[in-house]
Scaffold this active site. Sequence first.
Site, PDB file in Angstrom:
ATOM      1  N   HIS A 190       1.884   4.507  -2.878  1.00  0.00           N
ATOM      2  CA  HIS A 190       1.996   5.960  -2.691  1.00  0.00           C
ATOM      3  C   HIS A 190       3.391   6.452  -3.091  1.00  0.00           C
ATOM      4  O   HIS A 190       3.533   7.438  -3.820  1.00  0.00           O
ATOM      5  CB  HIS A 190       1.757   6.322  -1.219  1.00  0.00           C
ATOM      6  CG  HIS A 190       0.349   6.131  -0.748  1.00  0.00           C
ATOM      7  ND1 HIS A 190      -0.741   6.589  -1.443  1.00  0.00           N
ATOM      8  CD2 HIS A 190      -0.140   5.555   0.394  1.00  0.00           C
ATOM      9  CE1 HIS A 190      -1.841   6.292  -0.769  1.00  0.00           C
ATOM     10  NE2 HIS A 190      -1.503   5.665   0.341  1.00  0.00           N
ATOM     11  N   HIS A 197       0.831  -1.209   0.000  1.00  0.00           N
ATOM     12  CA  HIS A 197       0.000   0.000   0.000  1.00  0.00           C
ATOM     13  C   HIS A 197       0.868   1.262   0.000  1.00  0.00           C
ATOM     14  O   HIS A 197       0.681   2.162  -0.835  1.00  0.00           O
ATOM     15  CB  HIS A 197      -0.910  -0.008   1.227  1.00  0.00           C
ATOM     16  CG  HIS A 197      -1.795   1.196   1.329  1.00  0.00           C
ATOM     17  ND1 HIS A 197      -3.081   1.214   0.845  1.00  0.00           N
ATOM     18  CD2 HIS A 197      -1.582   2.435   1.862  1.00  0.00           C
ATOM     19  CE1 HIS A 197      -3.617   2.406   1.057  1.00  0.00           C
ATOM     20  NE2 HIS A 197      -2.729   3.163   1.686  1.00  0.00           N
ATOM     21  N   GLU A 198       1.798   1.316   0.917  1.00  0.00           N
ATOM     22  CA  GLU A 198       2.634   2.509   1.024  1.00  0.00           C
ATOM     23  C   GLU A 198       3.591   2.636  -0.158  1.00  0.00           C
ATOM     24  O   GLU A 198       3.903   3.752  -0.582  1.00  0.00           O
ATOM     25  CB  GLU A 198       3.422   2.497   2.347  1.00  0.00           C
ATOM     26  CG  GLU A 198       2.555   2.474   3.594  1.00  0.00           C
ATOM     27  CD  GLU A 198       1.592   3.647   3.676  1.00  0.00           C
ATOM     28  OE1 GLU A 198       1.849   4.696   3.044  1.00  0.00           O
ATOM     29  OE2 GLU A 198       0.559   3.517   4.358  1.00  0.00           O
TER      30      GLU A 198
END
Length: 446
Positions: free
Chosen positions: A36, A32-33
């Site tokens: 980003h 997820h990170e």
Amino acid sequence: MIELISSIPLVGGFLSSVLPFIVVIGIVVFIHEFGHYIVGRWCGIHAEVFSLGFGKEIFNRVDKRGTRWRIGILPLGGYVKFLGDADASSRTDLSAVEFMDDDTLARSFPGASLWKRALTVVAGPVANFILTIVIYLGLVTWTGVAVDEARIGEIPASVAGETPLIQGDLVLAVNGQPVESFGDLATAVSEVEDGLPVTLDVERSGTPLELEVANLRPPYVAGVRPLSAASRAGIRSGDLLLSAGGQALPDIAMLQQVVQASEGQPLEIVLRRGADTLTLEMVPTEEDVPQPDGTFARQVIIGVSVTTYLQPQVRSPGPIEALTISVDRMVGIITGTFDGIGQMISGNVSPTNLQGPLGIAQVSGESAGQGLVNFILLIAMISTAIGLMNLFPIPVLDGGHLVFYAIEAVTGRVPAGKWVDVAMAVGLAMVLSLMLFATYNDITRL
């Protein structure tokens, strides 16, 4: 490995849940990170910190781009802090931005164009969805997909001695009723009264045979739900249940009767696993169970899916077919999540079914104990859930930031800082309250 750890007194049970939990959350949060981070980098936004976990730092490394990669002691999430962010929630550091020169501002998150900020934010959930699709793609490619014809696949070891069927048999008729596909075979078998013998016309290596099968629908365990009575008792997929509470289980209907009659009292379960016969103790639980009309009712259950042991032969799917199946399965998780939320809002399902970190840790440990495939499937499910949850329009979550960007796109102005701070505080309170409530549910189930 998990079984070895769990056998250690006191510490084993704890570690057998915590270690799988750290692996699951670590993979899902990192992906997820990283979504980003990598999209932000592609958009020219500098990441100052990439953190896996919160709290005290136990590891760090600064790369050539000046990004500090760290691991926090609490493995309950993570964050990417871009240049110009005040903290892990991505609030703008107004005092820092005010004194940035043009070049520095251009590399900051607040200084990036609206579409770059939006892409960077949405990339986290999208990365989770991609992970889920990749996991299913790998599993579908590895395990294959069912063929259309009524050809018997692998016979489970626990029932191999109970049936004259062998892998590769082509079923032509069930009790004289012709079948042309495996779907026809499954329908015909479901219409046979429990416990009655079945006559099958089959073709084996080109030779027609007539076989009499004593029972095509014994209580064969096709799946075990984590945190269920069956999972806690140690029942696994592939087990054949022989008796419960001293009552022989010739068919699925008898299993259902015995479980309901137990009224939640302990049952002694005798089962066959491969060639071994095992005896376990299980305590059925009363839970919300979906009904055919879409409502829910409280029933005593053990948390297994039982079905006929007949499985179709499989073939290797093409890449487009495998991708389509993988996307469909991810969409199924999403629609199931929305359905569950709707049932809770309508009052058909108790909110006590919500699970927090402790519950996820238990599920992680039990899934790891059920085998690698189940554990990988859990990662896919959690990844989808994390991606979906982060798209909810709640400040501090990615979806909340996207709402702010939508307001900015419509009005042409960045929302006032004080209102953003208030919204962030409210959103954080909502998320923490939900986590505390879910954790309370976890504790009451221990």
